[in-house]
Design a protein around this motif. Structure first.
Motif, PDB file in Angstrom:
ATOM      1  N   LEU A 197      39.417  60.838  40.574  1.00 16.71           N
ATOM      2  CA  LEU A 197      39.529  59.414  40.895  1.00 16.71           C
ATOM      3  C   LEU A 197      38.752  58.531  39.938  1.00 16.71           C
ATOM      4  O   LEU A 197      38.822  57.317  40.036  1.00 16.71           O
ATOM      5  N   ARG A 254      40.703  55.346  34.538  1.00 19.46           N
ATOM      6  CA  ARG A 254      40.355  55.889  35.848  1.00 19.46           C
ATOM      7  C   ARG A 254      38.946  55.461  36.264  1.00 19.46           C
ATOM      8  O   ARG A 254      38.702  55.143  37.424  1.00 19.46           O
ATOM      9  N   ASN A 257      39.168  51.999  37.531  1.00 24.18           N
ATOM     10  CA  ASN A 257      39.842  51.957  38.832  1.00 24.18           C
ATOM     11  C   ASN A 257      38.930  52.432  39.962  1.00 24.18           C
ATOM     12  O   ASN A 257      39.106  52.038  41.111  1.00 24.18           O
ATOM     13  N   ILE A 260      37.488  49.751  41.902  1.00 18.90           N
ATOM     14  CA  ILE A 260      38.396  49.116  42.871  1.00 18.90           C
ATOM     15  C   ILE A 260      38.394  49.891  44.176  1.00 18.90           C
ATOM     16  O   ILE A 260      38.251  49.314  45.259  1.00 18.90           O
ATOM     17  N   ILE A 261      38.552  51.202  44.085  1.00 22.97           N
ATOM     18  CA  ILE A 261      38.747  51.936  45.342  1.00 22.97           C
ATOM     19  C   ILE A 261      37.462  52.159  46.114  1.00 22.97           C
ATOM     20  O   ILE A 261      37.507  52.535  47.272  1.00 22.97           O
ATOM     21  N   THR A 311      41.148  44.528  30.144  1.00 24.42           N
ATOM     22  CA  THR A 311      42.526  44.950  30.406  1.00 24.42           C
ATOM     23  C   THR A 311      43.500  43.808  30.656  1.00 24.42           C
ATOM     24  O   THR A 311      44.710  44.007  30.552  1.00 24.42           O
ATOM     25  N   ASP A 313      44.079  42.836  33.510  1.00 25.56           N
ATOM     26  CA  ASP A 313      44.712  43.227  34.765  1.00 25.56           C
ATOM     27  C   ASP A 313      43.976  42.547  35.931  1.00 25.56           C
ATOM     28  O   ASP A 313      42.802  42.837  36.197  1.00 25.56           O
ATOM     29  N   ARG A 314      44.683  41.660  36.618  1.00 25.57           N
ATOM     30  CA  ARG A 314      44.024  40.850  37.643  1.00 25.57           C
ATOM     31  C   ARG A 314      43.710  41.630  38.920  1.00 25.57           C
ATOM     32  O   ARG A 314      43.065  41.099  39.824  1.00 25.57           O
ATOM     33  N   ARG A 315      44.169  42.876  38.990  1.00 27.41           N
ATOM     34  CA  ARG A 315      43.743  43.695  40.126  1.00 27.41           C
ATOM     35  C   ARG A 315      42.217  43.745  40.216  1.00 27.41           C
ATOM     36  O   ARG A 315      41.657  43.862  41.301  1.00 27.41           O
ATOM     37  N   SER A 318      40.907  40.909  42.307  1.00 28.57           N
ATOM     38  CA  SER A 318      41.472  40.649  43.633  1.00 28.57           C
ATOM     39  C   SER A 318      40.444  40.519  44.749  1.00 28.57           C
ATOM     40  O   SER A 318      40.581  39.680  45.613  1.00 28.57           O
ATOM     41  N   ARG A 319      39.448  41.379  44.730  1.00 29.80           N
ATOM     42  CA  ARG A 319      38.532  41.355  45.878  1.00 29.80           C
ATOM     43  C   ARG A 319      37.115  40.893  45.517  1.00 29.80           C
ATOM     44  O   ARG A 319      36.182  41.092  46.294  1.00 29.80           O
TER      45      ARG A 319
END
Lengths: 522, 521
Positions: A197, A254, A257, A260-261, A311, A313-315, A318-319
Motif C-alpha cells: 500500500l 504508492r 497514496n 490518502i488512505i 502530480t 492530482d487533486r485527490r 480532497s480531504r
C-alpha cells in the motif's frame, strides 16, 4: 527515534554584508585546518559520532558509543559526509572529496547484507555491537529503540534513507562506479521494505520479537514517525530525478497514496505516526499511545499539498479541509495552552477528541514506568506533552495551493514528464541545489568563527548532553545509561568545565565559512 | 465483458404456502428434474462442460460467440459455471448423488482448462491451444464490437467474473464433501488472485499482464485497474469467502488492500466519481473503443454503495469520508427525461460534466467504427449503463453515518466470527432485490408439458450469428451476434429449434422451488 524533533527546514538567510571583506584565502585555510583535525584526528575509519570528550576518551551518538563505533543517525557520519561534499563543491579542494569518500567507505563497510543501515556501525563487528546493546543500549531508560538488538536495519530518523542519499550524492559527484553497487543495494532495500500500500515499517526485515510491556512489537507497523515514510519517498524521488529509473515511479506514487488512505474517517480527519496492518492508529514506544496526533496531521497535510504540486492530482487535496476541521475541533481550551505556547495535546484519543498525556516515574529501566492518562499536569518533558500547530498557516497554504490549476501546480515538479529545461544536467542541478540551500544564522560573524578555532584546529564546546558510563553496582544494579535527565525527563547538561568536540558545532561553523566563500565566488 | 446478465443464484424464498396435498405431482416433478438433467449431462455436455445455446441437433453452438464442438464456455451465464451451480443446487434439494456427480464433472472440466497461471480464460477448448488460436483467427477476430474476443492473449481473465466464478464453483464443490481432488486447483486459483492483485489493491482485467493489443491510439486496456463487470468487487468477495470458508489469515491483507483501492480511485471534486477502468496513475481510463475515459455514474453509484458496505465490514470511517462528494456528483449529473424521471448518462466527460454519447457505423471489423461526441441521438444500443438509485445511496449513507464503528461492524465476517452459515454468500451485498417466487401446480404442469419426447425444452428465436465465412471476393463475415446498425440484437427469425442452458436453469429453479415447498418430509 530522536527524542527532540528538529525542524529540518530553516529559514533562508542572507549573509550579513558586514562580514564581507574577510580574506577568502584565510577563510579557506580555517576550513581546511578544522577539517583536517576532524578527518585525521577524530574520525574512526572515516566515520563519526555526534560529540567527543576533547581527549576522545568518551564519545556519544544518541547514547554513549564504543571507540570502535560510528553513528549513522544524525548528527554523525552522514552529516559529516554531506558537509565534506558541500565543502568540496564550494572549494573544489580534493581533500574534502577524499574525506567524503572515506565516509562513504565506512558506510559501505557497515551496510547490512539486506542493504540498509542500523543506527550505528561497529568496526569491531557484531559481537561488539551485541555487547553494547547488552550494556549501554539495554539500560537507556526511555530510549526504547536502543533497548534491544534486532540485527536488522532501521528507517527511524531517516537513518537508512539519509545514508543512501549520501551514497547517491557522492556517486553523482564524479560518477565513480565503485559507489554504485552499494547505492543500488540501498535502493532495492527501500523498495523491498515498502509495503504494497505504499508505507514503510520502522525497521526491516520485519521483526516481531520485542513486545513492550505486553504490547506488540511496534517496529513493523506503518511508520510516519521521524520521517520514515517521507524520508524514503524523498530519497526515491531524488533517485528518480537523477538516475532516471522509471521503475521508481510506481513506488513513489504508492508512497504518496499511502497518505490518502491513512487519513482517519470524519469527524477526526487527522493522522497519527504509526498504523497497524488494518490502517488503524497504533502505539509505538510506551509513551506513544495509539491516538491521533495533531502534529503529524499538520505535517502530513503539508506533504499532501506538495503531492499535488508533484502530480497535479487533486485527490491529494480532497480531504485537507477535513484535517483542518479536525485540528480546529481538537484544539486545547484557552486555560490549557501553557500560556498560549501550545495549541493541541500531542496525542488525541480516537473517538472522543480528549487529550492523552504521557507521564513517567522512576530512575531507570528496571523501576521506571511510563503511563498515559487524561491529566495534563506533570507532563513528560523529553517528548512534548503538548504540540504547537499553526492551523492558520495550513489553511493559508491550502487556499493558495488549491487555487492553482494542475498545470500551474506542477511547474518544476520532479515527477513531471517533460524534457529537462535547465542548462546543466539533472545530476548537476541536483548537486548544486544543496549548496544553494546552505543556511546559516544571520548573527554569525566569519571573523569570530575563525578566531574561535583553537591552535589544533578545533571548536571546543561545553555543557553537552551526556550520560553516565555503564556500570554495575556492588548490589547488582545497572546504571541508567540514558542521557541525564530529571524524573520528568528534562535533560540535564554537563555543568562542568569538560570540553567537547562536537560534530554539530563543526558543521555550524563550517557552514558560516562556506557560505562566505560561496558568496565571494559569485 | 458480458453483455447479458443472468442471475445464476437460486433464490429459495417463498411467500406462498400451498395447502393442497400434491405429493404425486411432487414425485412427477422430481422424476422430470432427473430426466431433463440426464439429457443435459449425457447427451449435451462436452467432457462435463457446457456452452450457452445449441441447435437442437447440436450441430451449432454458442457461448458469447459461436463455439467449436470441442469448446465449453466458462463465463457466468454462458455455460459451465452456471450449470455446475445448478447441479449443486439440485443436489442440495434432492440429495441425489447423480447431481453431485454432474457438478463434479463440471468441476473436472474446469480443472482441465485451468490456465497455467491458475486463472481461467472465457472458454476451454479440449482440442487445445492450437484450436483456440484457430478460433481467434476466424470467429474471434471478426466479431465486431466484441473487442475482448478479437485478440488471443493466451492469459486468463477476470472479465464477466470469469475466474472468480469458476474458482467459487470449485470452492463450493470442495466444501460440499471436502473431496481433496478439488483442493489443488482452488489453491492455485487463490494464489492466482493474489498474484494478480496490484499492490494498491485493485486488479487488472486480465493476467498475466499483456500490452499487445492497442486499439489505434488507445493503449491496450486489459492491464488497467478494472471495476467493470465487478472484476475488483468479485475478486474481493471471493477472497472474503475463502477467508470465511478456509480461515486463512494471509487473505486479510489482500482483502483490506482491495477495499482501499476504492478510496484511492475516487476522483477529486467536483467530479468525485469513478470510471470503470483507471490507469496506473489512478486516473479514469478508456477500455473498448465504445468505452471512453470518463466518469461513470453507474459505477460511481456502485462503488459508493460498496464503500458504505466496507464501513460495515471494517468499522473504519475512512470509507465514509468522501461518499457525500460522490452523492453530490451524482446529483450534479442527473437529468430529467421526457417523463420527468431522473436519469443518468452512461459517460460523463472529465472536466466538463457533459454527457458523452457513443455511436457506430459500418458493418464489420474492417469497416466498422465507434466514436463518441455530445450528440444524444442515434446511440449504440448494445451497451447500457447500470442503475443509479440516489435516494437509496443517500438513505443508506445517512443510516450508516449515524452508527458507531462498533455498531456498524457488529456482523462483519472479518472479525472473530467463525461460524458463518453460508461462506459463499455475497458479502458485498450488491443485490438489493428480495425476489419472491411463487410456483403453482399449474405453472409446473405447464412447464412439464412443454418438454419434448427427449426430455428437452426447445426454444426458437434466439440470438445467433453468421458462420465464419470468406466470400469469393475475400470478404470475411461479421461473426458477432447479429444486430442492426446501432447494435440492437436480431434474433433468428426462422423455425430453427434451440436448446438453451438458460431455459434449463430457469425451469430447474422453478422445479426446485416447487419441490422444497410441497414435498412431505
Amino acid at each position: 527515534m530522536r527524542i527532540i524533533t528538529f525542524t529540518s527546514c530553516l529559514l533562508s538567510l542572507v549573509i550579513s554584508n558586514a562580514s564581507l571583506g574577510q580574506d577568502v584565502n584565510q577563510v579557506r585555510q580555517a576550513m581546511l585546518k578544522a577539517t583536517k583535525y576532524m578527518v585525521e584526528e577524530v574520525s574512526t575509519q572515516g566515520g563519526y559520532v555526534g560529540f567527543y570528550f576533547e581527549d576522545l576518551s568518551r564519545r556519544w551518538g544518541e547514547l554513549e558509543a564504543f571507540e570502535t563505533q560510528i553513528w549513522v543517525q544524525e548528527p554523525g557520519t552522514v552529516s559529516m559526509g554531506n558537509l565534506l561534499l558541500d565543502a568540496y563543491q564550494i572549494t573544489k579542494d580534493e581533500y574534502y572529496y577524499q574525506a567524503a569518500t572515506e565516509v562513504a567507505e565506512a558506510l559501505i563497510w557497515g551496510q547490512l547484507p539486506v542493504g540498509g543501515w542500523n543506527y550505528m556501525i561497529d568496526f569491531a563487528g557484531d559481537r561488539s555491537l551485541r555487547e553494547w546493546y547488552n550494556t549501554i543500549g539495554k539500560n537507556a531508560w526511555g530510549f526504547e529503540e536502543h533497548n534491544q538488538y534486532y540485527g536488522n536495519a532501521t528507517f527511524d530518523d531517516v537513518t537508512t534513507s539519509k545514508a543512501a542519499e549520501f551514497l547517491l550524492r557522492i556517486y553523482l559527484e564524479k560518477m565513480d562506479p565503485r559507489f554504485k553497487p552499494a547505492l543500488d543495494k540501498a535502493i532495492d532495500f527501500v523498495l523491498e521494505a515498502q509495503y504494497p500500500l505504499g508505507g514503510w515499517p520502522q525497521r526491516y526485515p520485519l521483526m516481531h520479537n520485542h513486545p513492550h510491556h505486553g504490547k506488540e512489537d511496534y517496529t513493523s507497523f506503518y511508520t510516519y514517525n521521524d520521517d520514515v515514510i517521507w524520508g524514503n519517498l524523498e530519497f526515491l524521488i531524488d533517485c528518480y530525478y537523477t538516475l532516471g529509473e522509471e521503475r521508481l515511479l510506481d513506488p513513489i506514487h504508492r508512497a504518496m497514496n499511502f497518505f490518502i488512505i491513512t487519513q482517519h474517517g470524519n469527524p477526526q480527519g487527522g493522522w497519527t505516526e504509526q498504523y497497524d496492518m488494518n490502517l488503524q492508529p497504533v502505539h509505538a514506544r510506551t509513551y506513544e499511545p495509539a491516538a491521533l496526533m495533531p502534529g503529524a496531521t499538520f505535517r502530513n497535510a503539508l506533504h499532501m499539498l506538495n503531492f499535488y504540486k508533484y502530480t497535479g492530482d487533486r485527490r491529494y487535496l480532497s480531504r485537507i479541509p477535513d484535517a483542518i476541521e479536525w485540528l480546529k475541533a481538537s484544539s486545547l481550551p484557552d486555560d490549557q495552552t501553557e500560556d498560549g505556547t501550545r495549541t493541541h495535546p500531542t496525542f488525541v484519543e480516537v473517538g472522543t477528541n480528549r487529550g492523552l498525556y504521557a507521564h513517567r516515574k522512576g530512575t531507570g529501566v528496571s523501576d521506571g514506568k511510563y503511563w498515559v492518562d487524561y491529566n495534563d499536569k506533570n507532563l513528560l518533558a523529553h517528548y512534548g506533552g503538548k504540540a504547537n500547530v499553526n492551523i492558520k498557516l495550513l489553511e493559508d497554504e491550502y487556499k493558495k495551493v488549491s487555487a492553482l490549476s494542475p498545470d500551474e501546480a506542477t511547474v518544476g515538479s520532479p515527477l513531471k514528464m517533460e524534457r529537462f529545461g535547465k542548462e546543466e544536467t539533472p545530476q548537476h542541478y541536483f548537486l548544486d541545489k544543496r549548496v544553494r540551500e546552505i543556511q546559516v544564522s544571520p548573527n554569525e560573524n566569519v571573523n569570530d568563527v575563525i578566531q574561535s578555532l583553537d591552535e589544533r584546529g578545533r571548536w571546543l564546546t561545553k555543557n553537552e548532553w551526556i550520560s553516565r558510563p555503564y556500570a554495575v553496582s556492588a548490589d547488582g544494579d545497572e546504571t541508567n545509561t540514558a542521557r541525564y535527565s530529571d524524573e520528568a525527563g528534562n535533560s540535564i547538561r554537563d555543568t562542568s568545565e569538560q570540553q567537547y568536540i562536537s560534530v554539530r558545532e563543526y558543521i555550524k561553523n563550517m557552514n558560516i565559512l562556506m557560505r562566505y566563500v560561496w558568496t565571494s565566488n559569485q | 465483458m458480458g453483455k447479458l446478465r443472468y442471475s445464476i443464484s437460486v433464490i429459495l424464498f417463498f411467500v406462498s404456502i400451498s395447502f393442497i396435498q400434491s405429493q404425486p405431482l411432487v414425485t412427477q416433478v422430481e422424476e422430470k428434474m432427473l430426466a431433463v438433467t440426464k439429457y443435459m449431462v449425457e447427451e449435451v455436455s462436452t467432457n462435463g462442460g457446457y456452452v450457452s445455446i445449441y441447435y437442437d441437433d447440436l450441430s451449432r453452438r454458442w457461448g458469447e460467440l459461436e463455439a467449436y464442438e470441442s469448446m465449453i464456455w466458462v463465463e457466468g451465464g454462458y455455460g459451465t459455471v452456471a450449470m455446475g451451480n445448478c447441479f449443486l443446487d439440485l443436489y442440495e434439494v434432492t440429495a441425489n448423488e447423480y447431481y453431485y456427480q454432474a457438478a463434479e464433472n463440471a468441476g473436472r472440466a474446469l480443472i482441465w482448462g485451468q490456465h497455467d497461471s491458475g486463472g481461467w480464460h472465457y472458454f476451454i477448448d479440449f482440442s487445445g491451444e492450437r484450436s483456440m488460436k484457430e478460433w481467434y483467427r476466424t470467429i474471434g477476430k471478426n466479431a465486431w464490437g466484441f473487442e475482448e474476443h478479437n485478440h488471443y492473449y493466451g492469459n486468463a481473465t477476470f472479465d464477466g467474473k470469469n475466474t472468480a466464478n469458476a474458482a467459487q464453483l470449485l470452492l463450493r464443490i470442495y466444501l460440499t464433501k471436502l473431496d481433496p481432488q478439488f483442493k489443488p486447483a482452488i489453491d492455485r486459483a487463490i494464489d492466482f488472485v493474489l498474484a494478480s492483485q496490484y499492490p494498491l489493491g485493485g486488479w487488472p482485467q486480465r493476467y498475466p499482464l499483456k500490452y499487445d493489443f492497442p486499439h489505434g491510439e488507445l493503449e491496450d486496456y486489459t492491464h488497467f485497474y478494472t471495476f467493470n463487470d465487478d472484476v475488483t468487487a468479485e475478486n474481493l468477495n471471493f477472497l472474503i469467502q475463502c477467508y470465511v470458508a478456509l480461515g486463512d489469515t494471509r487473505l486479510l491483507d489482500p482483502i483490506r488492500r482491495a477495499m482501499n483501492i476504492y478510496l484511492l480511485t475516487q476522483q477529486p471534486s467536483p467530479q468525485a466519481g469513478w470510471s470503470k477502468q483507471h490507469d496506473m496513475s489512478l486516473k479514469p481510463a478508456h477500455a473498448r473503443t465504445y468505452e471512453p475515459a470518463a466518469i461513470y455514474p453507474d459505477y460511481t453509484y456502485k462503488n459508493a454503495m460498496l464503500l458504505l458496505r466496507f464501513y460495515e465490514l471494517t468499522g473504519d470511517r475512512r470509507y465514509l469520508a468522501r461518499v457525500p462528494e460522490a452523492i453530490e456528483f451524482l446529483r450534479d449529473v442527473g437529468q430529467k427525461d421526457e417523463t420527468g424521471e431522473i436519469v443518468y448518462p452512461i459517460f460523463i466527460e472529465i472536466g466538463t460534466n457533459k454527457p458523452l454519447y457513443v455511436h457506430r457505423k459500418g458493418s464489420n471489423v474492417s469497416d466498422g467504427v465507434y466514436w463518441w461526441d455530445y450528440d444524444s441521438t442515434n446511440l449504440i444500443r448494445h451497451y447500457n449503463g447500470g442503475g443509479v438509485d440516489l435516494q437509496r445511496l443517500e438513505n443508506k449513507y445517512r443510516r450508516l453515518n449515524a452508527l458507531t464503528p462498533a455498531e456498524a461492524s457488529a456482523d462483519s465476517p472479518l472479525f472473530g466470527e467463525t461460524t458463518i452459515k453460508n461462506p459463499l454468500q455475497d458479502f458485498l451485498m450488491r443485490s438489493d432485490r428480495n425476489v419472491t417466487n411463487q410456483v403453482t401446480d399449474a405453472d409446473v404442469r405447464e412447464v412439464i408439458s412443454s418438454l419434448d419426447e427427449n426430455n428437452r425444452w426447445l426454444v426458437k428465436h434466439q440470438p445467433y450469428t453468421l458462420p465464419y465465412q470468406v466470400s469469393p471476393t475475400g470478404e470475411i463475415s461479421n461473426t458477432a451476434r447479429r444486430s442492426d446498425a446501432v447494435g440492437r440484437t436480431i434474433v433468428d427469425p426462422s423455425d430453427q429449434l434451440y436448446l438453451s442452458v438458460r431455459t434449463y436453469i430457469a425451469n430447474m429453479n422453478m422445479f426446485m422451488t416447487y419441490v422444497l415447498h410441497n414435498r412431505k418430509d
